[in-house]
Design an enzyme around this catalytic site. Structure first.
Site, PDB file in Angstrom:
ATOM      1  CG  HIS A  69     106.401  80.582  42.417  1.00  0.00           C
ATOM      2  ND1 HIS A  69     106.816  80.440  40.931  1.00  0.00           N
ATOM      3  CD2 HIS A  69     107.989  80.544  43.029  1.00  0.00           C
ATOM      4  CE1 HIS A  69     108.219  80.358  40.761  1.00  0.00           C
ATOM      5  NE2 HIS A  69     108.819  80.524  42.039  1.00  0.00           N
ATOM      6  CD  GLU A  70     108.335  81.677  46.571  1.00  0.00           C
ATOM      7  OE1 GLU A  70     108.943  80.785  46.878  1.00  0.00           O
ATOM      8  OE2 GLU A  70     108.458  82.688  45.954  1.00  0.00           O
ATOM      9  CG  HIS A 129     110.239  77.154  45.526  1.00  0.00           C
ATOM     10  ND1 HIS A 129     111.120  76.447  44.589  1.00  0.00           N
ATOM     11  CD2 HIS A 129     109.966  78.467  44.970  1.00  0.00           C
ATOM     12  CE1 HIS A 129     111.494  77.272  43.670  1.00  0.00           C
ATOM     13  NE2 HIS A 129     110.746  78.463  43.695  1.00  0.00           N
ATOM     14  CD  GLU A 148     111.931  79.294  39.983  1.00  0.00           C
ATOM     15  OE1 GLU A 148     112.305  78.976  41.142  1.00  0.00           O
ATOM     16  OE2 GLU A 148     111.300  79.888  39.638  1.00  0.00           O
TER      17      GLU A 148
HETATM   18 ZN    ZN Z   1     110.837  80.330  42.656  1.00  0.00          ZN
END
Ligand code: ZN
Ligand code: ZN
Lengths: 495, 495
Positions: free
Chosen positions: B261-262, B265, B291
């Site tokens: 997830h990161e 980003h 996001e």
């Molecule tokens: Zn996030």
């Protein structure tokens, strides 16, 4: 609000910006991936612009004018004096000189990294000439303002109150006995057998050992960390001191002694009085006094026989070498007190180290005063190395006058701090022995609390509230005296 | 120098201060020992004062006035508009309101940490009332300036161009099918056997696996790092992105999916155009778009069957479980697509997650618009949880309306970004499939270059040069449409 209060608030703001710069600087050395370097350089430069703006804000003129009418208390007076000193250093120089110096120093330092590898004195000299020219010009401004000669004005930045007259006396005295002491110590050690511990010593085990000994030495892990960087240093802020080391898997002792050295710096920082946090008067007294604390830990304490006996079992355990004769306290002590003359200052032992400093001091003083020019450095270096250590650097400037970053970066007047620190450390340890009966035995038992309490009372808690002379007088009964350093070396190396 | 150039220089200075704040903030979460917290808080506050001063310097009024006469190019216009937006956010609010808000939010957030543990709604509500009162007042200033209603004005901070009218449509549509889809998915999964991998999974092995998968996903380790913190985040600066995770030795999947997830980003940040570095127009488009990238990586990519097949052998190898049936691709896929309604948003799967967001959106909108007061929150929460997920939070505010930090810290208008992000991600993945034939097979083979190239061209390289609607139109052919999200959930969970 009084002008004095406004000044203190301004300096606290400044210290918060410097907090950010210190953490970003630590990160750059210990954490940052290479690709972040340009952006980081710009961010740090911006913080230093902001700092400069805070320190040279026009309203400070009036505040300083008014403030000294407002105070009578000795601490307030010291507080104001240290703020004024920082302010004057920032305001005395014309902005174009500051910028020209910054550019010349960066250029010289950057090129030096390669030129040193290539033993390229000519190339280096081209840049160094300009660095020296600008350093002399800067020194001129400081000198005129302070009524000092140029070199003293530069040395005063790092070691306030010290003069070349005093250094001449101190170093001159050392020169009378040092070469003989080196000869004698080498002669004595010739017949001694020392076993070199055989690696590899895994990095993680070394790190755990370092943390263990930091704990023994009272490092406060609630207010600091140990990490890794190419060039070990003590950074961060007093509330959060960041020390670093580097690991050699063939030689654990180098990282361990490095950690102990930085722990000395760290404990000074961690124990500066919180009531003066953010103010110049709450900072460490000088570079020399700072180095005295690291050398107190590394040289006076860690390389002593009682301390070596204390930590030898921990070292052996860290690497599971409890049966290895190389890990006996006596062998480790021999290892850590080995005297060997060499070309490189940073590799020198505590006996030959002052020779490296004295020769640099003598050259840089003449360079700044204008008695010599950069062209004269290689020959003078060679001559002084011959006379102090019996080594020739003719044609070997890479391991001679090009080995240090200091001059390349424009830092003249810093070198004496190293040996002043060693002398302060010896004098302080001697005083500690007078004040704390049975100190050696206590050290051997790991009972170090009294010693640290004494250091805290004598040095750490005093920050910059006293002049260095007064600090030493209150701690040891007299100002700096090279006798204690000589006595220390004689007892350790000629016994 | 043109006013437009001066503005850009000012914003670049600002970004350098924010660089320092970002690194110090990362350090605070990932590195700093506890005892450093007060001094760090003061340093960060000082940086934010300096930032505010740079952003509200009086000369900017004239510069903005003049600059829009100087430019005609579309990029310059977007550049100026984003600078102006940041400037207005900083200058619209009276200073005493900013300070009162900062104090009230800190107090509420600080007390909330304990009150949540104690399920102490009354105590929390006392502080929250004041936070809401001030947020309404702030929103009033923004709303008046932008000609929006109050809630929209707050949402616009995080998701420029989004309106509650659009969100009502999008979320309203989701509400028509989501509860049914959750029921159906749970029904289908009832009969499936899933084996939970049995730990312990040592932290260092998990970290190595995370680094391995980050590499597979194209994370640039020359411009970023992976570390550990209590609350995972993506911080640092585009040139040096710092992502964090936390490790649970019983459950490796949670850290691994967090890292993925990161990484989503991070790749957005790392691939923002360097030519626009330091300018608002060079930053990520919005929180929702940010996001969308993390959810693209985590939900669209990492929890898909082809990607799970790709990484299952790496996971099994990391823990030496090649023979363990829990580590088969099919089992790991079942594990990562498990639907289970629950009370806690941050623990929710991608199917039930929108329900958590929609209920928060509906409550906070009314709260800011003044249709309800804080007293009404617990009952409304309970009612909406019943209707969306069939769960009662009566008397359980700790796992109900007190679970999030957002409102306690005064962040109203942020929650929609999470589900907007999930919808953007589904729509983008669908478009990528259209543009890249055989995408699923390529993913299964680890041939991810084309996909990342497409994302880079469609999203990352665009930064804030386009409105979100235009960004989506150019990337996918249409503005945000919840259809793709529904389709994604149906295909994955009802198949
Ligand atoms: Zn996030
Ligand atoms: Zn040192």
């Amino acid at each position: 609000m009084s002008a004095f209060t406004k000044l203190q608030q301004q300096f606290k703001r400044l210290s918060r910006i410097q907090h950010a710069a210190a953490i970003c600087g630590w990160d750059q050395a210990a954490m940052m991936p290479e690709g972040g370097n340009n952006a980081r350089g710009e961010a740090l430069a911006e913080l230093s612009v902001i700092s400069h703006q805070l320190l040279t804000a026009p309203e400070l003129d009036d505040w300083f004018e008014e403030a000294h009418e407002e105070i009578t208390d000795a601490l307030d007076i010291a507080n104001l004096a240290t703020m004024k000193r920082a302010w004057q250093h920032a305001t005395l120089l014309p902005q174009d000189l500051v910028e020209a110096t910054s550019i010349a120093n960066s250029r010289c330092e950057h090129a030096w990294r390669q030129q040193r590898k290539n033993n390229d004195w000519q190339g280096y000299n081209t840049n160094l000439k300009e660095v020296v020219r600008l350093a002399r010009e800067q020194a001129g401004y400081f000198a005129e303002h302070a009524g000092l000669n140029r070199y003293d004005a530069l040395m005063d930045i790092y070691e306030p109150g010290m003069s070349s007259h005093k250094v001449d006396n101190l170093f001159g005295e050392i020169k009378t006995w040092l070469p003989g002491l080196i000869d004698e110590a080498e002669e004595i050690q010739k017949t001694r057998q020392v076993i070199t511990p055989q690696g590899p010593f895994p990095t993680e085990q070394q790190r755990q050992l370092g943390l263990n000994i930091m704990g023994l030495l009272g490092f406060d892990f609630q207010h600091g960390r140990l990490d890794t960087s190419t060039h070990p240093f003590c950074g961060g802020v007093p509330e959060d001191v960041r020390i670093t080391t580097r690991y050699d898997e063939q030689n654990f002792m180098s990282a361990l002694l490095g950690v102990i050295h930085e722990t000395g710096h760290a404990r000074y920082e961690q124990n500066l009085p919180r009531t003066l946090a953010g103010l110049p008067v709450g900072q460490a007294r000088s570079m020399g006094v700072h180095e005295s604390q690291s050398l107190f830990f590394e040289m006076q304490l860690a390389r002593s026989l009682p301390f070596t006996r204390l930590i030898a079992p921990r070292i052996a355990e860290a690497f599971q070498r409890q049966q290895d004769p190389a890990f006996s306290a006596d062998n480790l002590y021999q290892l850590n007190t080995r005297v060997k003359r060499g070309f490189i200052r940073v590799d020198a032992d505590e006996v030959t180290y002052p020779a490296h400093v004295i020769l640099r001091y003598e050259i840089e003083r003449e360079l700044i005063e204008g008695g010599i020019d950069t062209e004269h450095i290689p020959d003078l270096w060679n001559e002084k190395m011959e006379s102090l250590l019996g080594l020739s650097t003719a044609g070997k400037n890479d391991i001679g006058c090009m080995q240090d970053i200091h001059w390349a970066g424009g830092a003249f007047g810093y070198f004496p701090s190293y040996t002043l620190g060693a002398m302060y450390a010896a004098q302080l340890f001697n005083a500690a022995q007078q004040h704390l009966p049975g100190l050696e035995e206590k050290i051997g038992n790991g009972d170090l609390g009294g010693l640290f309490e004494w250091l805290n009372k004598a040095i750490w808690s005093k920050a910059s509230t006293l002049s260095t002379d007064e600090l030493m007088r209150q701690a040891t009964g007299e100002a700096l005296n090279s006798h204690y350093f000589k006595q220390h070396l004689q007892q350790r190396y000629l016994a």
